[in-house]
Design a protein around this motif. Structure first.
Motif, short mmCIF file in Angstrom:
data_model
loop_
_atom_site.label_atom_id
_atom_site.label_comp_id
_atom_site.label_asym_id
_atom_site.label_seq_id
_atom_site.Cartn_x
_atom_site.Cartn_y
_atom_site.Cartn_z
N ALA A 35 0.83 -1.21 0.00
CA ALA A 35 0.00 0.00 0.00
C ALA A 35 0.87 1.26 0.00
O ALA A 35 0.59 2.23 -0.72
N LYS A 51 -5.67 2.50 2.16
CA LYS A 51 -5.41 1.82 0.90
C LYS A 51 -5.28 0.32 1.11
O LYS A 51 -5.79 -0.48 0.30
N ALA A 52 -4.62 -0.06 2.20
CA ALA A 52 -4.48 -1.49 2.50
C ALA A 52 -5.84 -2.14 2.73
O ALA A 52 -6.10 -3.26 2.28
N TRP A 81 -3.04 -3.31 -9.29
CA TRP A 81 -3.07 -2.36 -8.18
C TRP A 81 -2.43 -1.03 -8.56
O TRP A 81 -2.67 -0.02 -7.91
#
Length: 313
Positions: A35, A51-52, A81
């Motif tokens: 992330a 984000k993670a 991603w």
């Protein structure tokens, strides 16, 4: 024959499942802070945590793998991603380039290996010694040195081919041939020597069998004996080695694509692995594993056609 195919397909499915499980586990354990890598080193801890959570990286390994597996079974391998591109779209657009040079190298090496392998076994003498010498040489010289040597000689010095880049067939057939010739030769050299050595050994062994002596006693010509009978019996071991070499060429394509700047899955694998783009890497793992299963199935079917006893194994 149907049971034979079903057994091979079942073993292939199990192989793909094992490979994907191991690959996902290794990527999860060695991925680091993905992330933060996506957002940059200056991103705040709050944004990184958000984000993670968005990517599901805060979930346990089994949960992440289960979600990925459920999507993969339904044909949804997710998105990159980093770029947001659909995984299968990104992989399939590059797969054709890699398969072109790998299949080309396999075909070229198979043709040359059969010719020189049979000559070495039948004629012996200096031909046999030459084949064995180049077999050792082919193993000893790294593939990237061969690729660099081809670039220096044929692209830079003689200017017969492009040093780097890929031209689609639809854009220019001549440009397409020029862009894949050197990569195919670079991949084929090592494979040719390995397969030729196997063909030479299999043919030499077959020539010592009783049925060959019987055929000779009946007055059949040597060429007919070799082409119609000996090659059929020697084909099984040669096909097995060729299948192994094909799988090895998929790995060798990674280096060759980097040297010749080809937009194949090897280049994508290097970029995605370095960035920690797990969805792309897993897509590549699945595609590669499926290709390996299909190649092994085709080789098994070819061997079964040559030798019916294989169907019972």
């Amino acid at each position: 024959m149907l049971q034979f195919i079903l057994r091979r397909l079942l073993s292939g499915v199990i192989l793909v499942a094992v490979i994907t499980t191991v690959a996902f586990t290794l990527l999860y354990l060695g991925g680091g802070d993905i992330a933060r890598r996506i957002l940059g080193q200056n991103a705040s801890d709050e944004l990184v945590a958000k984000k993670a959570a968005e990517l599901g990286l805060d979930s346990p390994l089994l949960v992440q793998y289960g979600e990925w597996l459920l999507g993969a079974v339904t044909g949804d391998f997710g998105r990159s991603w980093f770029t947001g591109q659909l995984v299968m779209s990104g992989v399939t657009t590059r797969l054709g380039v890699t398969l072109t040079i790998v299949l080309g190298a396999t075909l070229l090496s198979a043709i040359i290996a059969v010719v020189i392998g049979v000559l070495a076994a039948v004629r012996g003498g200096w031909i046999d010694r030459t084949v064995q010498f180049f077999a050792v040489l082919g193993f000893a010289i790294p593939g990237f040195l061969v690729a660099l040597g081809l670039v220096l000689l044929f692209a830079i010095e003689l200017r017969l081919f492009k040093a780097t880049g890929f031209t689609p067939f639809g854009e220019s057939p001549q440009g397409w041939v020029a862009s894949i010739t050197l990569p195919i030769i670079a991949l084929a050299i090592g494979t040719t020597t390995a397969v030729a050595q196997q063909v030479r050994g299999a043919v030499a062994d077959a020539l010592q069998r009783d049925y060959v002596r019987t055929l000779r006693s009946r007055g059949l010509g040597e060429r007919r004996i070799v082409l119609k009978h000996v090659l059929r019996n020697a084909g099984g071991p040669a096909l097995a080695v060729l299948a192994v070499q094909f799988i090895g060429l998929l790995g060798g394509a990674v280096i060759v694509e980097q040297i010749f700047a080809l937009p194949g899955i090897g280049q994508l694998a290097v970029q995605s692995t370095g960035a920690g783009d797990i969805p792309i890497v897993m897509g590549l793992v699945v595609v590669t594993a499926v290709i390996v299963v299909i190649v092994n199935l085709l080789i098994d079917l070819a061997q079964a056609a040559l030798n019916p006893k294989v169907r019972l194994s």
